[in-house]
Design a protein around this motif. Structure first.
Motif, short mmCIF file in Angstrom:
data_model
loop_
_atom_site.label_atom_id
_atom_site.label_comp_id
_atom_site.label_asym_id
_atom_site.label_seq_id
_atom_site.Cartn_x
_atom_site.Cartn_y
_atom_site.Cartn_z
N LEU A 2 -54.62 -22.60 -19.60
CA LEU A 2 -53.55 -22.26 -18.45
C LEU A 2 -54.47 -21.05 -17.57
CD1 LEU A 2 -51.10 -21.96 -16.62
CD2 LEU A 2 -50.32 -20.54 -18.41
N ALA A 3 -54.85 -21.07 -16.23
CA ALA A 3 -55.19 -20.23 -15.55
C ALA A 3 -54.11 -19.05 -15.49
CB ALA A 3 -55.50 -20.60 -14.11
N TYR A 4 -54.20 -17.89 -15.94
CA TYR A 4 -52.89 -17.26 -16.15
C TYR A 4 -53.11 -15.66 -15.48
CZ TYR A 4 -49.75 -13.99 -18.78
OH TYR A 4 -48.64 -13.44 -19.21
N SER A 5 -52.28 -15.26 -14.81
CA SER A 5 -52.13 -13.88 -14.06
C SER A 5 -51.24 -12.93 -14.93
CB SER A 5 -52.06 -14.04 -12.73
OG SER A 5 -50.76 -14.50 -12.46
N GLY A 6 -50.38 -13.33 -15.40
CA GLY A 6 -49.30 -12.49 -15.98
C GLY A 6 -48.18 -12.16 -15.07
N GLY A 7 -48.10 -12.87 -13.94
CA GLY A 7 -47.21 -12.89 -12.98
C GLY A 7 -45.99 -13.65 -13.16
N LEU A 8 -44.94 -13.78 -11.97
CA LEU A 8 -44.01 -14.61 -12.30
C LEU A 8 -44.26 -16.19 -12.56
CD1 LEU A 8 -40.70 -15.10 -11.83
CD2 LEU A 8 -41.29 -15.48 -9.51
N ASP A 9 -45.01 -16.79 -11.65
CA ASP A 9 -45.48 -18.07 -11.73
C ASP A 9 -45.98 -18.58 -12.97
OD1 ASP A 9 -44.58 -17.80 -9.20
OD2 ASP A 9 -46.32 -18.76 -8.33
N SER B 159 -46.08 -16.96 -15.92
CA SER B 159 -45.81 -16.39 -16.93
C SER B 159 -44.45 -17.52 -17.54
CB SER B 159 -44.89 -15.15 -16.84
OG SER B 159 -45.99 -14.16 -16.86
N CYS B 160 -43.84 -18.02 -16.44
CA CYS B 160 -42.73 -18.95 -16.45
C CYS B 160 -43.35 -20.56 -16.90
CB CYS B 160 -42.02 -19.52 -15.24
SG CYS B 160 -40.80 -18.07 -14.88
N ILE B 161 -44.59 -20.67 -16.39
CA ILE B 161 -45.54 -21.91 -16.77
C ILE B 161 -45.89 -21.97 -18.10
CG2 ILE B 161 -47.66 -23.36 -16.03
CD1 ILE B 161 -45.13 -23.58 -14.29
N LEU B 162 -46.15 -20.80 -18.59
CA LEU B 162 -46.62 -20.62 -19.89
C LEU B 162 -45.62 -20.93 -20.89
CD1 LEU B 162 -48.78 -17.79 -21.43
CD2 LEU B 162 -47.19 -19.13 -22.81
N VAL B 163 -44.35 -20.51 -20.80
CA VAL B 163 -43.13 -20.71 -21.76
C VAL B 163 -42.84 -22.30 -21.33
CG1 VAL B 163 -40.76 -19.94 -21.79
CG2 VAL B 163 -42.61 -18.19 -21.43
N TRP B 164 -42.65 -22.63 -20.32
CA TRP B 164 -42.49 -24.13 -19.90
C TRP B 164 -43.33 -25.08 -20.66
CZ3 TRP B 164 -44.29 -28.29 -17.40
CH2 TRP B 164 -43.28 -29.44 -16.93
N LEU B 165 -44.71 -25.02 -20.66
CA LEU B 165 -45.71 -25.84 -21.33
C LEU B 165 -45.56 -25.57 -22.66
CD1 LEU B 165 -48.95 -24.86 -19.26
CD2 LEU B 165 -47.59 -26.98 -19.33
N LYS B 166 -45.08 -24.48 -23.41
CA LYS B 166 -44.69 -24.47 -24.88
C LYS B 166 -43.70 -25.21 -25.35
CE LYS B 166 -46.05 -22.22 -27.63
NZ LYS B 166 -47.18 -22.72 -28.87
N GLU B 167 -42.49 -25.19 -24.32
CA GLU B 167 -41.30 -26.01 -24.70
C GLU B 167 -41.78 -27.73 -24.68
OE1 GLU B 167 -37.49 -23.32 -23.13
OE2 GLU B 167 -38.66 -24.57 -21.64
N GLN B 168 -42.84 -27.77 -23.70
CA GLN B 168 -43.06 -29.02 -23.46
C GLN B 168 -43.99 -29.66 -24.74
OE1 GLN B 168 -41.93 -31.36 -20.86
NE2 GLN B 168 -40.51 -29.70 -21.25
N GLY B 169 -44.50 -28.80 -25.50
CA GLY B 169 -45.14 -29.35 -26.87
C GLY B 169 -46.74 -28.84 -26.56
N TYR B 170 -47.00 -28.12 -25.80
CA TYR B 170 -48.58 -27.81 -25.58
C TYR B 170 -48.88 -26.72 -26.48
CZ TYR B 170 -48.47 -31.45 -21.99
OH TYR B 170 -48.34 -32.57 -21.35
#
Length: 404
Positions: free
Chosen positions: A48-55, A57-68
């Motif tokens: 994941l191209a990560y910046s630590g901002g709102l978008d 950070s939410c995507i990281l958690v969401w991807l974990k919820e999806q099983g990645y």
């Protein structure tokens, strides 16, 4: 901005996929928590191209919820952040690994200098500070996919904009077998949804409903968009002056700089005040940022106007074959761009005091009003006669029409 990059191996390219985790802004969606799959089953590794901002950070958690299994990749492009805190945050949110890579020098030498050589502007006003980072980041992100043997790559730009196009075109050029996965499109319809999701999941964020705008910062610039900034009737909030001083509060005495150019890019900067010099690309660029920011240089509103679209100044996409043709042409055109220029920096302005170039086409004798030189004044007679012919005929016709 075509730049060399190691190609993905056929095996890696074949299993790579693009996951476009997009944040759309055209409607609302209330169901913020998707079904959580079996925690024991993993859908594969994700970079994941990560910046630590709102978008992101939410995507990281969401991807974990999806099983990645998520690996966060954070590129240091001069945004002056606490990268160690960003690492801790990503790990706390569930990333298995975090890679932080300093690509500032490459960003200046391979992307910013090319934009300066070509005077690249979007619609003759936008300086492309954000756009130029995308191929730089995407290239490094794909290299991380190769190194880690990951199955997917992910990013999180808004659905209204160019970022998702820039990111993915670079990914496709480096790994042609990548495919988009559209099931990621529709979970979050706007930034308010993201803020609500972050609240539900305890994700720390800096964005508030009062300051609901997006910010992108790097070595070249900082840009703000969305929220109250979308309406040009709203005044620019004073809190946006973070990279530069408010020109009204800037010093009353200028800093004067001597800048030496070769092949269209600066190679040496000298302060007239104290004689200090800066010569490496990254060093001198950061010094120029420091001086310009001190004096409030660089504030540029870029709202779209209500006048007809003039069309952007066209430059090929950095991942395209035509860019391979254009880049050498631009570089060739800049070979004679050599010399020195002296500029004062004051109250949001930069202007030229004097300049010199050993390769200039300027001929003082030819330009002088006091010396005739090799210019024959009679030579312009034919030029004037030809260009005045249509004017004489037009006005002759108008006289006949008026006399009727």
């Amino acid at each position: 901005t075509k730049t060399p990059s190691p190609a993905l191996s056929p095996a890696t390219a074949a299993r790579a996929r693009v996951v476009h985790c997009t944040v759309k802004t055209d409607s609302r969606h209330r169901e913020l928590t998707p079904p959580i799959p079996d925690a024991m089953s993993s859908k594969g590794s994700m970079v994941l191209a990560y910046s630590g901002g709102l978008d992101t950070s939410c995507i990281l958690v969401w991807l974990k919820e999806q099983g990645y299994d998520v690996t966060a990749y954070l590129a240091n492009i001069g945004q002056k952040e606490d990268f160690e805190e960003a690492r801790k945050k990503a790990l706390k949110l569930g990333a298995k690994k975090v890679f932080i890579e300093d690509v500032s020098r490459e960003f200046v030498e391979e992307f910013i200098w090319a934009a300066i050589q070509s005077s690249a502007l979007y619609e003759d006003c936008y300086l492309l500070g954000t756009s130029l980072t995308r191929p730089c980041i995407a290239r490094k992100k794909v290299e991380t996919v190769q190194r880690e043997g990951a199955k997917y790559v992910s990013h999180s730009p808004t659905g209204k904009g160019n970022d998702q196009v820039q990111f993915e075109l670079i990914c496709y050029s480096l790994a042609p077998q990548m495919k988009r996965m559209p099931e990621f499109y529709n979970w979050f319809k706007g930034r308010s949804d993201l803020m609500e999701y972050a609240k539900q999941h305890g994700i720390p964020i800096l964005v508030t409903p009062k300051n609901l705008w997006s910010m992108d910062k790097n070595l070249m610039h900082i840009s703000y968009e969305a929220g109250i900034l979308e309406n040009p009737k709203n005044k620019v909030p004073p809190g946006l002056y973070t990279k530069i001083q408010d020109p009204a509060k800037a010093p009353n005495t200028p800093d004067i700089l001597k800048i030496q150019f070769k092949k269209g890019v600066p190679v040496k900067v000298t302060s007239v005040k104290d004689g200090t010099t800066h010569q490496t690309s990254l060093e001198l660029f950061m010094y120029l940022n420091e001086v310009a920011g001190k004096h409030g240089v660089g504030f540029l509103p870029s709202w779209r106007t209500s006048s007809p679209d003039k069309g952007p100044r066209y430059l090929p996409d950095p991942s395209s074959p035509e860019c391979e043709f254009v880049r050498p042409c631009i570089a060739k055109s800049q070979e004679p761009a050599e010399g020195k220029v002296q500029v004062p920096v004051l109250k949001g302005q930069v202007y030229i005091l004097d300049w010199e170039s050993p390769l200039s086409l300027s001929n003082e004798e030819l330009m002088s009003m006091n010396v005739q030189g090799d210019y024959e004044l009679i030579d312009d007679t034919g030029f004037i006669n030809i260009n005045s012919l249509r004017l004489k005929e037009y006005h002759c016709l108008q006289s006949k029409v008026t006399a009727r």
